[in-house]
Scaffold this active site. Structure first.
Site, PDB file in Angstrom:
ATOM      1  N   ASN A 158       0.952  -0.980   0.006  1.00  0.00           N
ATOM      2  CA  ASN A 158      -0.041   0.004  -0.004  1.00  0.00           C
ATOM      3  C   ASN A 158       1.004   1.287  -0.077  1.00  0.00           C
ATOM      4  O   ASN A 158       1.373   1.796   0.982  1.00  0.00           O
ATOM      5  CB  ASN A 158      -0.807  -0.024   1.289  1.00  0.00           C
ATOM      6  CG  ASN A 158      -1.683   1.393   1.362  1.00  0.00           C
ATOM      7  OD1 ASN A 158      -1.959   2.126   0.333  1.00  0.00           O
ATOM      8  ND2 ASN A 158      -2.348   1.386   2.513  1.00  0.00           N
ATOM      9  N   TRP A 159       0.743   1.752  -1.278  1.00  0.00           N
ATOM     10  CA  TRP A 159       1.894   2.895  -1.418  1.00  0.00           C
ATOM     11  C   TRP A 159       1.312   4.302  -0.525  1.00  0.00           C
ATOM     12  O   TRP A 159       2.092   5.349  -0.355  1.00  0.00           O
ATOM     13  CB  TRP A 159       2.086   3.396  -2.834  1.00  0.00           C
ATOM     14  CG  TRP A 159       2.878   2.364  -3.688  1.00  0.00           C
ATOM     15  CD1 TRP A 159       3.478   1.171  -3.193  1.00  0.00           C
ATOM     16  CD2 TRP A 159       3.225   2.170  -4.931  1.00  0.00           C
ATOM     17  NE1 TRP A 159       4.089   0.404  -4.180  1.00  0.00           N
ATOM     18  CE2 TRP A 159       4.066   1.289  -5.119  1.00  0.00           C
ATOM     19  CE3 TRP A 159       2.941   3.598  -6.048  1.00  0.00           C
ATOM     20  CZ2 TRP A 159       4.284   1.021  -6.449  1.00  0.00           C
ATOM     21  CZ3 TRP A 159       3.398   3.033  -7.149  1.00  0.00           C
ATOM     22  CH2 TRP A 159       4.347   1.909  -7.498  1.00  0.00           C
ATOM     23  N   LYS A 160       0.252   4.385  -0.354  1.00  0.00           N
ATOM     24  CA  LYS A 160      -0.625   5.380   0.347  1.00  0.00           C
ATOM     25  C   LYS A 160      -0.377   6.739  -0.267  1.00  0.00           C
ATOM     26  O   LYS A 160      -0.099   6.341  -1.768  1.00  0.00           O
ATOM     27  CB  LYS A 160      -0.146   5.475   1.964  1.00  0.00           C
ATOM     28  CG  LYS A 160      -0.259   4.310   2.640  1.00  0.00           C
ATOM     29  CD  LYS A 160       0.024   4.302   4.007  1.00  0.00           C
ATOM     30  CE  LYS A 160      -0.129   3.180   4.793  1.00  0.00           C
ATOM     31  NZ  LYS A 160      -0.280   3.483   6.115  1.00  0.00           N
TER      32      LYS A 160
ATOM     33  N   HIS B  45      -9.647   1.481   4.848  1.00  0.00           N
ATOM     34  CA  HIS B  45      -8.555   1.264   5.580  1.00  0.00           C
ATOM     35  C   HIS B  45      -8.616   2.366   6.678  1.00  0.00           C
ATOM     36  O   HIS B  45      -9.426   3.457   6.824  1.00  0.00           O
ATOM     37  CB  HIS B  45      -7.188   2.187   4.493  1.00  0.00           C
ATOM     38  CG  HIS B  45      -5.945   1.868   5.099  1.00  0.00           C
ATOM     39  ND1 HIS B  45      -5.546   2.886   6.119  1.00  0.00           N
ATOM     40  CD2 HIS B  45      -5.041   1.009   4.835  1.00  0.00           C
ATOM     41  CE1 HIS B  45      -4.390   2.723   6.448  1.00  0.00           C
ATOM     42  NE2 HIS B  45      -4.080   1.345   5.695  1.00  0.00           N
TER      43      HIS B  45
ATOM     44  N   GLU C 284      -7.033   4.728   7.795  1.00  0.00           N
ATOM     45  CA  GLU C 284      -6.886   6.321   7.441  1.00  0.00           C
ATOM     46  C   GLU C 284      -7.859   6.863   6.949  1.00  0.00           C
ATOM     47  O   GLU C 284      -8.175   7.860   7.156  1.00  0.00           O
ATOM     48  CB  GLU C 284      -5.532   6.467   6.436  1.00  0.00           C
ATOM     49  CG  GLU C 284      -4.258   6.035   7.648  1.00  0.00           C
ATOM     50  CD  GLU C 284      -3.065   5.425   6.796  1.00  0.00           C
ATOM     51  OE1 GLU C 284      -2.883   5.449   5.503  1.00  0.00           O
ATOM     52  OE2 GLU C 284      -2.283   5.069   7.474  1.00  0.00           O
TER      53      GLU C 284
ATOM     54  N   GLU D 169      -5.493  -4.828  10.476  1.00  0.00           N
ATOM     55  CA  GLU D 169      -4.476  -3.937  10.474  1.00  0.00           C
ATOM     56  C   GLU D 169      -4.781  -3.132  11.992  1.00  0.00           C
ATOM     57  O   GLU D 169      -5.585  -2.108  11.794  1.00  0.00           O
ATOM     58  CB  GLU D 169      -4.203  -2.703   9.431  1.00  0.00           C
ATOM     59  CG  GLU D 169      -4.181  -3.512   8.090  1.00  0.00           C
ATOM     60  CD  GLU D 169      -3.395  -2.339   6.937  1.00  0.00           C
ATOM     61  OE1 GLU D 169      -2.502  -2.523   6.606  1.00  0.00           O
ATOM     62  OE2 GLU D 169      -4.039  -1.266   6.920  1.00  0.00           O
TER      63      GLU D 169
ATOM     64  N   GLY E 185       2.441   2.299  10.803  1.00  0.00           N
ATOM     65  CA  GLY E 185       3.546   3.404  10.537  1.00  0.00           C
ATOM     66  C   GLY E 185       4.321   3.693  11.824  1.00  0.00           C
ATOM     67  O   GLY E 185       4.983   4.733  11.973  1.00  0.00           O
TER      68      GLY E 185
ATOM     69  N   SER F  40       3.402  -2.133  10.275  1.00  0.00           N
ATOM     70  CA  SER F  40       4.707  -2.241  10.502  1.00  0.00           C
ATOM     71  C   SER F  40       5.299  -3.554   9.937  1.00  0.00           C
ATOM     72  O   SER F  40       6.340  -4.162  10.736  1.00  0.00           O
ATOM     73  CB  SER F  40       5.305  -2.072  11.890  1.00  0.00           C
ATOM     74  OG  SER F  40       4.818  -0.564  11.990  1.00  0.00           O
TER      75      SER F  40
ATOM     76  N   GLY G 108       2.854  -1.373   4.160  1.00  0.00           N
ATOM     77  CA  GLY G 108       2.830   0.180   3.880  1.00  0.00           C
ATOM     78  C   GLY G 108       4.169   0.592   3.533  1.00  0.00           C
ATOM     79  O   GLY G 108       4.700   0.215   2.285  1.00  0.00           O
ATOM     80  N   GLY G 109       5.105   1.133   4.433  1.00  0.00           N
ATOM     81  CA  GLY G 109       6.254   1.800   4.471  1.00  0.00           C
ATOM     82  C   GLY G 109       7.100   0.795   3.640  1.00  0.00           C
ATOM     83  O   GLY G 109       7.974   1.288   2.724  1.00  0.00           O
TER      84      GLY G 109
HETATM   85  P1  13P Z   1       2.998   0.250   7.613  1.00  0.00           P
HETATM   86  O1  13P Z   1       3.430  -1.056   7.008  1.00  0.00           O
HETATM   87  O2  13P Z   1       3.742   1.487   6.915  1.00  0.00           O
HETATM   88  O3  13P Z   1       2.859   0.207   9.039  1.00  0.00           O
HETATM   89  O4  13P Z   1       1.517   0.592   6.944  1.00  0.00           O
HETATM   90  C1  13P Z   1       0.469  -0.303   7.157  1.00  0.00           C
HETATM   91  C2  13P Z   1      -0.703  -0.023   6.406  1.00  0.00           C
HETATM   92  O5  13P Z   1      -1.387   0.786   6.633  1.00  0.00           O
HETATM   93  C3  13P Z   1      -0.946  -1.018   5.038  1.00  0.00           C
HETATM   94  O6  13P Z   1      -2.280  -0.677   4.581  1.00  0.00           O
END
Ligand code: 13P
Length: 251
Positions: free
Chosen positions: A10-12, A97, A99, A168, A174, A212, A233-234
């Site tokens: 997930n590149w966000k 998600h 967010e 999640e 994050g 994470s 994510g990251g």
């Molecule tokens: P991180 O891997 O950066 O913690 O993000 C997880 C996430 O929200 C994937 O959708």
């Protein structure tokens, strides 16, 4: 035979034309032509769907979107419908998600409607559920994730076997603080049981862990019986790390 795992990045809201091209080239160079035991997807910002569709063509990397409208068409400024996503070869779309729930006020009902629109267009919804730190500390984890998933099950009936679920925990996103494999497995087992009450195909539904996940902790998380993949994510923005997570899922 072990079930195929799914690793989705997930590149966000990250990327640029140049950075996306470099990342996709590095991923393609590091992946075998045909993956065994693992499927791979990247959820990219909407403006880059066309670019990444063409950069990923002929590779095992599948395209995902990060959100979808709960409407079919019309006066919904800023939104993209499931059929539009489908036109760009989108295979998966994230819905709910944390967010989106947190910053855009998406309710369980909205998330369920989005999942429904995705399914109707032939795009697999990746339904994200997870508790906040305050909810975990109050002992509400199972209640929260069950409520979030129940809304989607209720709205989608027998189609529920076609979804993907991503657990999640919000406190792990994050933050560098990941759920332990045991903590994640405990929640995944509850989600699996809830799905089993709704469909005989619950074992086929991929349950991803996100929060994470990285090159170091992926193998242990993925070794849990009800963890069928990761939503990353990251670490999905760094080719070497993402490739290592994929390798951990491919054994
Ligand atoms: P991180 O891997 O950066 O913690 O993000 C997880 C996430 O929200 C994937 O959708």
């Amino acid at each position: 035979m072990a079930k195929q795992k799914l690793i989705a990045g997930n590149w966000k809201m990250n990327g640029s034309l140049a950075a996306n091209e470099a990342l996709l080239q590095a991923l393609r160079a590091g992946l075998p032509q045909q993956l065994s035991g693992c499927a791979v997807a990247v959820a990219v910002p909407a403006p880059y769907l066309a670019q990444v569709q063409s950069l990923a063509a002929g590779s095992p990397i599948q395209l995902a979107a990060q959100d979808v409208s709960q409407h079919d068409a019309g006066a919904y400024t800023g939104e993209a419908s499931a059929s539009m996503l489908r036109e760009f070869g989108v295979r998966y779309v994230l819905v709910g998600h944390s967010e989106r729930r947190q910053y855009h006020g998406e309710s369980d009902v909205t998330v369920a409607a989005k999942a429904q629109k995705a399914l109707a267009a032939g795009v697999t919804p990746v339904v994200c559920v997870g508790e906040t730190l305050a909810e975990r500390e109050a002992g509400l984890t199972m209640e929260v994730v069950r409520r979030q998933l129940a809304a989607v099950i209720h709205a989608n009936g027998h189609c529920i076997s076609e979804i993907v679920v991503a657990y999640e925990p919000v406190w792990a996103i994050g933050t560098g603080r990941t759920a332990s494999p045991e903590q994640a497995q405990e929640v995944h087992a509850v989600l699996r049981l809830q799905l089993a009450a709704a469909t005989q195909q619950a074992d086929r539904i991929p349950l991803l862990y996100g929060g994470s996940m990285n090159a170091t902790n992926a193998a242990q998380l993925l070794a849990q019986p009800d963890i069928d993949g990761g939503l990353v994510g990251g670490a999905s923005l760094k080719a070497a790390d993402f490739l290592q997570i994929i390798a951990a899922a491919s054994v």
